[in-house]
Design a protein around this motif. Structure first.
Motif, PDB file in Angstrom:
ATOM      1  N   VAL A  23     -17.998  83.140  29.857  1.00  0.00           N
ATOM      2  CA  VAL A  23     -17.578  83.374  28.469  1.00  0.00           C
ATOM      3  C   VAL A  23     -16.892  84.743  28.358  1.00  0.00           C
ATOM      4  O   VAL A  23     -16.019  84.966  27.537  1.00  0.00           O
ATOM      5  N   TRP A  24     -17.275  85.660  29.250  1.00  0.00           N
ATOM      6  CA  TRP A  24     -16.812  87.046  29.133  1.00  0.00           C
ATOM      7  C   TRP A  24     -15.717  87.411  30.142  1.00  0.00           C
ATOM      8  O   TRP A  24     -14.839  88.199  29.841  1.00  0.00           O
ATOM      9  N   VAL A  25     -15.810  86.902  31.329  1.00  0.00           N
ATOM     10  CA  VAL A  25     -14.825  87.294  32.362  1.00  0.00           C
ATOM     11  C   VAL A  25     -14.376  86.058  33.136  1.00  0.00           C
ATOM     12  O   VAL A  25     -15.068  85.039  33.153  1.00  0.00           O
ATOM     13  N   ASN A  26     -13.192  86.195  33.785  1.00  0.00           N
ATOM     14  CA  ASN A  26     -12.733  85.084  34.612  1.00  0.00           C
ATOM     15  C   ASN A  26     -13.593  84.995  35.870  1.00  0.00           C
ATOM     16  O   ASN A  26     -13.840  86.000  36.528  1.00  0.00           O
ATOM     17  N   GLU A  27     -14.039  83.797  36.170  1.00  0.00           N
ATOM     18  CA  GLU A  27     -14.827  83.633  37.384  1.00  0.00           C
ATOM     19  C   GLU A  27     -13.879  83.301  38.524  1.00  0.00           C
ATOM     20  O   GLU A  27     -12.898  82.576  38.343  1.00  0.00           O
ATOM     21  N   ALA A  28     -14.216  83.814  39.699  1.00  0.00           N
ATOM     22  CA  ALA A  28     -13.167  83.919  40.708  1.00  0.00           C
ATOM     23  C   ALA A  28     -13.238  82.917  41.854  1.00  0.00           C
ATOM     24  O   ALA A  28     -12.381  82.947  42.707  1.00  0.00           O
ATOM     25  N   PHE A  29     -14.224  82.071  41.920  1.00  0.00           N
ATOM     26  CA  PHE A  29     -14.187  81.128  43.037  1.00  0.00           C
ATOM     27  C   PHE A  29     -14.753  79.769  42.642  1.00  0.00           C
ATOM     28  O   PHE A  29     -15.472  79.632  41.670  1.00  0.00           O
ATOM     29  N   ASP A  30     -14.365  78.776  43.437  1.00  0.00           N
ATOM     30  CA  ASP A  30     -14.814  77.422  43.137  1.00  0.00           C
ATOM     31  C   ASP A  30     -15.404  76.797  44.402  1.00  0.00           C
ATOM     32  O   ASP A  30     -15.371  77.392  45.480  1.00  0.00           O
ATOM     33  N   GLU A  31     -15.893  75.573  44.252  1.00  0.00           N
ATOM     34  CA  GLU A  31     -16.602  74.936  45.379  1.00  0.00           C
ATOM     35  C   GLU A  31     -15.690  74.691  46.562  1.00  0.00           C
ATOM     36  O   GLU A  31     -16.106  74.799  47.713  1.00  0.00           O
ATOM     37  N   GLU A  32     -14.406  74.386  46.273  1.00  0.00           N
ATOM     38  CA  GLU A  32     -13.466  74.112  47.354  1.00  0.00           C
ATOM     39  C   GLU A  32     -13.290  75.372  48.227  1.00  0.00           C
ATOM     40  O   GLU A  32     -13.280  75.309  49.446  1.00  0.00           O
ATOM     41  N   HIS A  33     -13.166  76.525  47.551  1.00  0.00           N
ATOM     42  CA  HIS A  33     -13.066  77.791  48.275  1.00  0.00           C
ATOM     43  C   HIS A  33     -14.276  77.988  49.185  1.00  0.00           C
ATOM     44  O   HIS A  33     -14.147  78.344  50.349  1.00  0.00           O
ATOM     45  N   LEU A  34     -15.437  77.765  48.624  1.00  0.00           N
ATOM     46  CA  LEU A  34     -16.666  78.043  49.379  1.00  0.00           C
ATOM     47  C   LEU A  34     -16.769  77.121  50.583  1.00  0.00           C
ATOM     48  O   LEU A  34     -17.149  77.551  51.680  1.00  0.00           O
ATOM     49  N   ALA A  35     -16.385  75.855  50.404  1.00  0.00           N
ATOM     50  CA  ALA A  35     -16.452  74.913  51.524  1.00  0.00           C
ATOM     51  C   ALA A  35     -15.486  75.338  52.625  1.00  0.00           C
ATOM     52  O   ALA A  35     -15.825  75.349  53.808  1.00  0.00           O
ATOM     53  N   THR A  36     -14.252  75.729  52.231  1.00  0.00           N
ATOM     54  CA  THR A  36     -13.261  76.134  53.241  1.00  0.00           C
ATOM     55  C   THR A  36     -13.729  77.400  53.959  1.00  0.00           C
ATOM     56  O   THR A  36     -13.427  77.608  55.134  1.00  0.00           O
ATOM     57  N   LEU A  37     -14.458  78.235  53.261  1.00  0.00           N
ATOM     58  CA  LEU A  37     -14.975  79.466  53.882  1.00  0.00           C
ATOM     59  C   LEU A  37     -16.210  79.217  54.756  1.00  0.00           C
ATOM     60  O   LEU A  37     -16.814  80.163  55.249  1.00  0.00           O
ATOM     61  N   ALA A  38     -16.561  77.964  54.926  1.00  0.00           N
ATOM     62  CA  ALA A  38     -17.716  77.576  55.749  1.00  0.00           C
ATOM     63  C   ALA A  38     -19.011  78.200  55.240  1.00  0.00           C
ATOM     64  O   ALA A  38     -19.853  78.658  56.009  1.00  0.00           O
ATOM     65  N   ILE A  39     -19.122  78.243  53.898  1.00  0.00           N
ATOM     66  CA  ILE A  39     -20.376  78.710  53.304  1.00  0.00           C
ATOM     67  C   ILE A  39     -21.236  77.479  53.052  1.00  0.00           C
ATOM     68  O   ILE A  39     -20.856  76.577  52.295  1.00  0.00           O
ATOM     69  N   GLU A  40     -22.381  77.430  53.705  1.00  0.00           N
ATOM     70  CA  GLU A  40     -23.167  76.202  53.666  1.00  0.00           C
ATOM     71  C   GLU A  40     -23.950  76.067  52.363  1.00  0.00           C
ATOM     72  O   GLU A  40     -24.040  74.985  51.798  1.00  0.00           O
ATOM     73  N   GLN A  41     -24.482  77.195  51.910  1.00  0.00           N
ATOM     74  CA  GLN A  41     -25.322  77.122  50.711  1.00  0.00           C
ATOM     75  C   GLN A  41     -25.020  78.289  49.788  1.00  0.00           C
ATOM     76  O   GLN A  41     -24.763  79.394  50.262  1.00  0.00           O
ATOM     77  N   VAL A  42     -25.107  78.038  48.481  1.00  0.00           N
ATOM     78  CA  VAL A  42     -25.058  79.128  47.513  1.00  0.00           C
ATOM     79  C   VAL A  42     -26.451  79.218  46.896  1.00  0.00           C
ATOM     80  O   VAL A  42     -26.990  78.220  46.427  1.00  0.00           O
ATOM     81  N   LYS A  43     -27.035  80.413  46.969  1.00  0.00           N
ATOM     82  CA  LYS A  43     -28.404  80.584  46.465  1.00  0.00           C
ATOM     83  C   LYS A  43     -28.427  81.716  45.440  1.00  0.00           C
ATOM     84  O   LYS A  43     -27.620  82.643  45.538  1.00  0.00           O
ATOM     85  N   LEU A  44     -29.361  81.651  44.537  1.00  0.00           N
ATOM     86  CA  LEU A  44     -29.521  82.764  43.598  1.00  0.00           C
ATOM     87  C   LEU A  44     -30.220  83.925  44.293  1.00  0.00           C
ATOM     88  O   LEU A  44     -31.158  83.720  45.087  1.00  0.00           O
TER      89      LEU A  44
END
Ligand code: GLY
Ligand code: MN
Length: 442
Positions: free
Chosen positions: A87-108
């Motif tokens: 709501v306040w700022v542009n968010e900078a990445f999406d799931e496609e980016h993360l998959a291409t970057l070979a990031i297996e999991q996103v965790k809090l």
């Protein structure tokens, strides 16, 4: 996602696997994980990602922590916010980016932080999930590999806090700065494209500066002209712009930029654009009145001769700075050159002749290791005569190739006659042209 950004993401995956391979070679008996920390937001600045995090991930979000076990895929820890950040700022990445970057999991990282902003000083609860993972590494006697010394202040503050929250973490940390600096030092083709664009924008900004340097204007007019070009080209400043006239030109990192440009003075303009995180760094010294006095001309010519002498010597096998090898050391040879012209160099040339350039304007890399193909450096001799209120510095960016150095920033001339013509042509808007691409060309 367009082709270039796909390539960029894949290159980052490749960089990470090279790093893991090097860690396994240097520390063959160690197990554990690499930790990479993003930068943090600042109230007065647009967010700018931490350089090593940019190099390995390229995600434009603050407060992330990438956790890369030596023997499995990466997990990306992200902050939990108590309100919807988008709501306040542009968010900078999406799931496609993360998959291409070979990031297996996103965790809090942990429990929600207040508001939508990332605070550099955080509670243990807000990173408790990461702390648990690190505690397991420590209990197993594993190592946590972090590029700490070359990290930004933010990185060191984050790690210091994690060490307070995780018993044994401080002892488990291995600083991999030399390995990362070695990788970052040699530039790939993709990186060179950005370095070329940063160089081009910086040259356009020098042209804008040259067009407004005249009696009646102020240093601030010159700074404004420069930074207009950066902004309209989608670049930011790689460092605070230096516009120093008269005695201000003898202060190496002067950045007050408020004085009036006065008749017969010189003005040192040392500026650099950062484009897609890659930096440039170009200095020219202009006569405010459009002509040099005899004394200014002599000092300018000595600095120019020194610059060309060093540029001729720069090639693989030479060193930027290495006292143990003076005959191959550009810094020593530059100082010797100006000493032979009669200057007290200790006093009037009190800085190094160059540095690496890349994601940082003073980029990582061991200046004591010989220059090699793929290095990007500056050459920047100067003479500063405080008593005479006369400072001259001439700086360009060079790409080290097989048998020499290619100047990336010679669009802005340095020879006296050419420089004076360049000032005239710039005033008329006729120096050189580049197609205007706008900020989002890449
Ligand atoms: N151009 C500023 C510096 O190299 O320190
Ligand atoms: Mn420099």
């Amino acid at each position: 996602m367009d082709v270039i950004s796909m390539n960029e993401l894949l290159e980052r995956v490749e960089r990470r696997s090279l790093l893991l391979k090097e860690i396994q070679e240097v520390y063959p008996d160690q197990e554990g994980a690499v930790l990479l920390c993003a930068g943090f937001e600042r109230d007065r600045e647009t967010f700018y990602q931490e350089s090593t995090f940019e190099y390995f991930l390229g995600l434009q979000e603050p407060a992330l922590i990438a956790y890369q076990p030596l023997d499995s895929l990466m997990a990306l820890y992200v902050p939990a916010y108590s309100i919807d950040r988008s709501v306040w700022v542009n968010e900078a990445f999406d799931e496609e980016h993360l998959a291409t970057l070979a990031i297996e999991q996103v965790k809090l990282l942990g429990k929600p932080r207040p508001g939508y902003a990332s605070e550099l000083f955080f509670s243990k609860e807000s990173v408790e999930n990461l702390c648990q993972a690190l505690a397991v590494e420590c209990q197993k006697g594993n190592k946590v590999f972090i590029p700490l010394e070359i990290g930004s202040h933010d990185v060191r503050i984050v790690i210091d806090q994690l060490c307070q929250y995780v018993p044994g973490l401080r002892e488990a940390i291995v600083d991999i700065s030399p390995l990362v600096a070695g990788l970052r030092r040699t530039k790939s083709e993709l990186e060179l494209e950005y370095l070329y664009r940063a160089a081009e924008i910086t040259c356009m900004a020098q042209q804008a500066a040259a067009g407004v340097i005249q009696v009646g204007n102020f240093e601030s007019d010159v700074q404004a002209a420069i930074e207009y070009v950066f902004t309209e080209s989608g670049a930011t400043r790689a460092f605070t712009s230096i516009v120093g006239s008269g005695k201000n030109g003898t202060v190496l990192h002067y950045n007050d930029n408020k004085a009036a440009l006065t008749k017969n003075s010189l003005v040192v303009v040392d500026i650099g654009a950062s484009y897609s995180h890659y930096c440039s760094d170009v200095t020219r010294t202009y006569p405010v009145s459009g002509v040099f006095t005899a004394r200014q001309k002599k000092v300018y010519q000595d600095v120019l001769d020194c610059h060309m002498y060093v540029a001729d010597l720069a090639k693989p096998g030479m060193f930027i700075s290495n006292k143990e090898n003076p005959e191959k050391c550009l810094n020593t040879l530059a100082h010797r050159f100006l000493a032979d012209r009669g200057y007290d160099v200790q006093k009037v040339f009190p800085h190094g002749v160059g540095h690496f350039v890349g994601l940082d304007v003073h980029d990582v890399g061991d200046a004591k290791k010989p220059l090699a193909v793929g290095d990007i450096i500056t050459i920047e001799p100067g003479i500063y005569l405080r008593d005479e209120e006369l400072g001259v510095r001439l700086e360009d960016v060079y790409w080290i190739v097989k048998d020499g150095a290619v100047c990336l920033t010679d669009e802005v001339p340095k020879k006296i006659d050419e420089l004076l013509n360049f000032m005239k042509a710039s005033r008329l808007g006729e120096a050189f042209e580049h197609e205007k691409t706008g900020p989002d060309e890449h």
